[in-house]
Design a protein around this motif. Structure first.
Motif, PDB file in Angstrom:
ATOM      1  N   ASP A  16      31.118  49.092  41.402  1.00  0.00           N
ATOM      2  CA  ASP A  16      30.684  47.695  41.375  1.00  0.00           C
ATOM      3  C   ASP A  16      31.588  46.849  40.487  1.00  0.00           C
ATOM      4  O   ASP A  16      31.950  45.709  40.843  1.00  0.00           O
ATOM      5  CB  ASP A  16      29.237  47.604  40.890  1.00  0.00           C
ATOM      6  N   ILE A  17      31.947  47.397  39.324  1.00  0.00           N
ATOM      7  CA  ILE A  17      32.807  46.634  38.412  1.00  0.00           C
ATOM      8  C   ILE A  17      34.194  46.446  39.027  1.00  0.00           C
ATOM      9  O   ILE A  17      34.774  45.348  38.963  1.00  0.00           O
ATOM     10  CB  ILE A  17      32.911  47.350  37.049  1.00  0.00           C
ATOM     11  N   GLU A  18      34.738  47.504  39.619  1.00  0.00           N
ATOM     12  CA  GLU A  18      36.061  47.394  40.244  1.00  0.00           C
ATOM     13  C   GLU A  18      36.045  46.384  41.391  1.00  0.00           C
ATOM     14  O   GLU A  18      36.979  45.592  41.549  1.00  0.00           O
ATOM     15  CB  GLU A  18      36.515  48.762  40.742  1.00  0.00           C
ATOM     16  N   PHE A  19      34.984  46.404  42.171  1.00  0.00           N
ATOM     17  CA  PHE A  19      34.891  45.460  43.279  1.00  0.00           C
ATOM     18  C   PHE A  19      34.716  44.028  42.764  1.00  0.00           C
ATOM     19  O   PHE A  19      35.244  43.072  43.348  1.00  0.00           O
ATOM     20  CB  PHE A  19      33.728  45.828  44.191  1.00  0.00           C
ATOM     21  N   ALA A  20      33.993  43.893  41.663  1.00  0.00           N
ATOM     22  CA  ALA A  20      33.833  42.564  41.061  1.00  0.00           C
ATOM     23  C   ALA A  20      35.172  42.020  40.584  1.00  0.00           C
ATOM     24  O   ALA A  20      35.438  40.813  40.687  1.00  0.00           O
ATOM     25  CB  ALA A  20      32.843  42.633  39.895  1.00  0.00           C
ATOM     26  N   GLN A  21      36.034  42.903  40.072  1.00  0.00           N
ATOM     27  CA  GLN A  21      37.365  42.470  39.663  1.00  0.00           C
ATOM     28  C   GLN A  21      38.171  41.974  40.859  1.00  0.00           C
ATOM     29  O   GLN A  21      38.894  40.976  40.772  1.00  0.00           O
ATOM     30  CB  GLN A  21      38.107  43.627  38.978  1.00  0.00           C
ATOM     31  N   ILE A  22      38.053  42.689  41.983  1.00  0.00           N
ATOM     32  CA  ILE A  22      38.756  42.262  43.197  1.00  0.00           C
ATOM     33  C   ILE A  22      38.250  40.896  43.641  1.00  0.00           C
ATOM     34  O   ILE A  22      39.033  40.004  44.013  1.00  0.00           O
ATOM     35  CB  ILE A  22      38.579  43.314  44.318  1.00  0.00           C
ATOM     36  N   GLU A  23      36.934  40.716  43.615  1.00  0.00           N
ATOM     37  CA  GLU A  23      36.364  39.422  43.996  1.00  0.00           C
ATOM     38  C   GLU A  23      36.853  38.310  43.072  1.00  0.00           C
ATOM     39  O   GLU A  23      37.123  37.186  43.520  1.00  0.00           O
ATOM     40  CB  GLU A  23      34.838  39.498  43.955  1.00  0.00           C
ATOM     41  N   LEU A  24      36.987  38.645  41.779  1.00  0.00           N
ATOM     42  CA  LEU A  24      37.464  37.649  40.820  1.00  0.00           C
ATOM     43  C   LEU A  24      38.906  37.255  41.131  1.00  0.00           C
ATOM     44  O   LEU A  24      39.271  36.069  41.058  1.00  0.00           O
ATOM     45  CB  LEU A  24      37.360  38.212  39.394  1.00  0.00           C
ATOM     46  N   GLN A  25      39.730  38.243  41.495  1.00  0.00           N
ATOM     47  CA  GLN A  25      41.112  37.948  41.858  1.00  0.00           C
ATOM     48  C   GLN A  25      41.176  37.073  43.108  1.00  0.00           C
ATOM     49  O   GLN A  25      42.006  36.163  43.203  1.00  0.00           O
ATOM     50  CB  GLN A  25      41.880  39.253  42.078  1.00  0.00           C
ATOM     51  N   VAL A  26      40.298  37.365  44.069  1.00  0.00           N
ATOM     52  CA  VAL A  26      40.257  36.551  45.291  1.00  0.00           C
ATOM     53  C   VAL A  26      39.862  35.114  44.960  1.00  0.00           C
ATOM     54  O   VAL A  26      40.449  34.151  45.464  1.00  0.00           O
ATOM     55  CB  VAL A  26      39.276  37.169  46.314  1.00  0.00           C
ATOM     56  N   LEU A  27      38.868  34.975  44.092  1.00  0.00           N
ATOM     57  CA  LEU A  27      38.431  33.632  43.697  1.00  0.00           C
ATOM     58  C   LEU A  27      39.540  32.883  42.963  1.00  0.00           C
ATOM     59  O   LEU A  27      39.731  31.674  43.170  1.00  0.00           O
ATOM     60  CB  LEU A  27      37.181  33.724  42.816  1.00  0.00           C
ATOM     61  N   ASP A  28      40.276  33.596  42.097  1.00  0.00           N
ATOM     62  CA  ASP A  28      41.399  32.956  41.402  1.00  0.00           C
ATOM     63  C   ASP A  28      42.455  32.503  42.404  1.00  0.00           C
ATOM     64  O   ASP A  28      43.043  31.423  42.260  1.00  0.00           O
ATOM     65  CB  ASP A  28      42.015  33.932  40.395  1.00  0.00           C
ATOM     66  N   GLY A  29      42.709  33.356  43.423  1.00  0.00           N
ATOM     67  CA  GLY A  29      43.669  32.976  44.451  1.00  0.00           C
ATOM     68  C   GLY A  29      43.218  31.748  45.227  1.00  0.00           C
ATOM     69  O   GLY A  29      44.020  30.848  45.512  1.00  0.00           O
ATOM     70  N   LEU A  30      41.932  31.710  45.566  1.00  0.00           N
ATOM     71  CA  LEU A  30      41.394  30.540  46.271  1.00  0.00           C
ATOM     72  C   LEU A  30      41.487  29.286  45.401  1.00  0.00           C
ATOM     73  O   LEU A  30      41.797  28.194  45.900  1.00  0.00           O
ATOM     74  CB  LEU A  30      39.940  30.793  46.668  1.00  0.00           C
ATOM     75  N   LYS A  31      41.211  29.460  44.118  1.00  0.00           N
ATOM     76  CA  LYS A  31      41.279  28.321  43.203  1.00  0.00           C
ATOM     77  C   LYS A  31      42.704  27.778  43.127  1.00  0.00           C
ATOM     78  O   LYS A  31      42.924  26.555  43.184  1.00  0.00           O
ATOM     79  CB  LYS A  31      40.799  28.762  41.816  1.00  0.00           C
ATOM     80  N   THR A  32      43.682  28.681  43.011  1.00  0.00           N
ATOM     81  CA  THR A  32      45.081  28.256  42.963  1.00  0.00           C
ATOM     82  C   THR A  32      45.491  27.582  44.267  1.00  0.00           C
ATOM     83  O   THR A  32      46.179  26.555  44.271  1.00  0.00           O
ATOM     84  CB  THR A  32      45.987  29.471  42.695  1.00  0.00           C
ATOM     85  N   GLY A  33      45.052  28.174  45.392  1.00  0.00           N
ATOM     86  CA  GLY A  33      45.381  27.586  46.689  1.00  0.00           C
ATOM     87  C   GLY A  33      44.774  26.214  46.872  1.00  0.00           C
ATOM     88  O   GLY A  33      45.430  25.294  47.391  1.00  0.00           O
ATOM     89  N   ASN A  34      43.542  26.050  46.444  1.00  0.00           N
ATOM     90  CA  ASN A  34      42.890  24.739  46.563  1.00  0.00           C
ATOM     91  C   ASN A  34      43.587  23.683  45.702  1.00  0.00           C
ATOM     92  O   ASN A  34      43.730  22.530  46.113  1.00  0.00           O
ATOM     93  CB  ASN A  34      41.419  24.850  46.160  1.00  0.00           C
ATOM     94  N   ALA A  35      44.029  24.106  44.506  1.00  0.00           N
ATOM     95  CA  ALA A  35      44.739  23.161  43.637  1.00  0.00           C
ATOM     96  C   ALA A  35      46.063  22.730  44.275  1.00  0.00           C
ATOM     97  O   ALA A  35      46.424  21.545  44.246  1.00  0.00           O
ATOM     98  CB  ALA A  35      44.995  23.800  42.268  1.00  0.00           C
ATOM     99  N   ALA A  36      46.787  23.703  44.856  1.00  0.00           N
ATOM    100  CA  ALA A  36      48.051  23.371  45.518  1.00  0.00           C
ATOM    101  C   ALA A  36      47.816  22.463  46.726  1.00  0.00           C
ATOM    102  O   ALA A  36      48.573  21.519  46.972  1.00  0.00           O
ATOM    103  CB  ALA A  36      48.766  24.655  45.947  1.00  0.00           C
ATOM    104  N   LEU A  37      46.769  22.753  47.478  1.00  0.00           N
ATOM    105  CA  LEU A  37      46.440  21.933  48.651  1.00  0.00           C
ATOM    106  C   LEU A  37      46.066  20.515  48.235  1.00  0.00           C
ATOM    107  O   LEU A  37      46.417  19.540  48.905  1.00  0.00           O
ATOM    108  CB  LEU A  37      45.295  22.590  49.419  1.00  0.00           C
ATOM    109  N   LYS A  38      45.358  20.409  47.110  1.00  0.00           N
ATOM    110  CA  LYS A  38      44.976  19.078  46.612  1.00  0.00           C
ATOM    111  C   LYS A  38      46.208  18.265  46.238  1.00  0.00           C
ATOM    112  O   LYS A  38      46.279  17.053  46.503  1.00  0.00           O
ATOM    113  CB  LYS A  38      44.049  19.231  45.404  1.00  0.00           C
ATOM    114  N   LYS A  39      47.206  18.938  45.640  1.00  0.00           N
ATOM    115  CA  LYS A  39      48.436  18.235  45.283  1.00  0.00           C
ATOM    116  C   LYS A  39      49.151  17.720  46.532  1.00  0.00           C
ATOM    117  O   LYS A  39      49.677  16.612  46.552  1.00  0.00           O
ATOM    118  CB  LYS A  39      49.357  19.162  44.490  1.00  0.00           C
TER     119      LYS A  39
END
Length: 205
Positions: free
Chosen positions: A92-115
């Protein structure tokens, strides 16, 4: 000097709290597995002890050894259940880390798209599309003007002239490839003229 040696940058550790938790869980899992192996080895020893006590007629002691073995079997079952919980929690913890990385990637992508959206507004995109459409239409008009310089009658005249040139080309005779005979006659006449020259000299004399 004090500024150079007094302050040193602290190295930022890349190990997160989740990584530490996973490491601790795996260490506990390994300890439980080692404990499991010890209990399984004791089973064989207990069985051999029970057999020996029975052969010696010590029934009560053999019964006590079996009770001990039964208790260890219960401990082994509890160990199995704890191992399953540890494995599930680690997963569960390892999978949560993967989900966190995915969320960070989405956050970065959304910021780039906003620019990108900030740079290209709807009005700017519509302006570019209108300019592109106007350029295409202007080029089409130029092509139509260039191709429309000749009338239909001119086009027919060009076709007729082309056909006439092709017909004349078909009627022309083939160019001869043999050598002309004049060259051989000229070569034969040269010595004859040389022979006649003395007589002409005598007559003139």
């Amino acid at each position: 000097m004090g500024a150079l040696f007094g302050k040193q940058k602290k190295t930022v550790s890349r190990v997160t709290e989740q990584d530490k938790a996973i490491l601790q869980l795996k260490q506990q899992r390994d300890k439980l597995k080692q404990y499991q192996k010890r209990i399984e080895l004791n089973f064989e020893k207990d069985i051999q002890l029970v057999k020996k006590l029975l052969s010696e007629g010590k029934r009560d002691k053999a019964k006590f050894a079996l009770r001990k073995k039964k208790y260890q079997e219960q401990l082994l079952q509890n160990t199995e259940a704890q191992l399953e919980k540890l494995e599930q929690l680690t997963h569960d913890i390892e999978f949560a880390q993967i989900e966190l990385q995915v969320l960070d990637g989405l956050k970065t992508g959304n910021a780039a798209l906003k620019k990108v959206h900030d740079v290209l507004s709807i009005d700017e995109i519509e302006k570019i599309m209108d300019e592109t459409r106007e350029g295409i239409e202007k080029q089409r008009e130029i092509d139509e003007l260039i191709s429309g310089e000749l009338t239909q009658e001119d086009e027919e005249a060009v076709e007729a002239e082309l056909e006439a040139i092709l017909d004349v080309g078909d009627q022309l005779p083939d160019v001869p490839t043999d050598k002309l005979p004049e060259t051989e006659e000229k070569v034969a006449e040269k010595p004859r003229k040389a022979k006649e020259s003395p007589s002409k000299i005598a007559m003139e004399a």
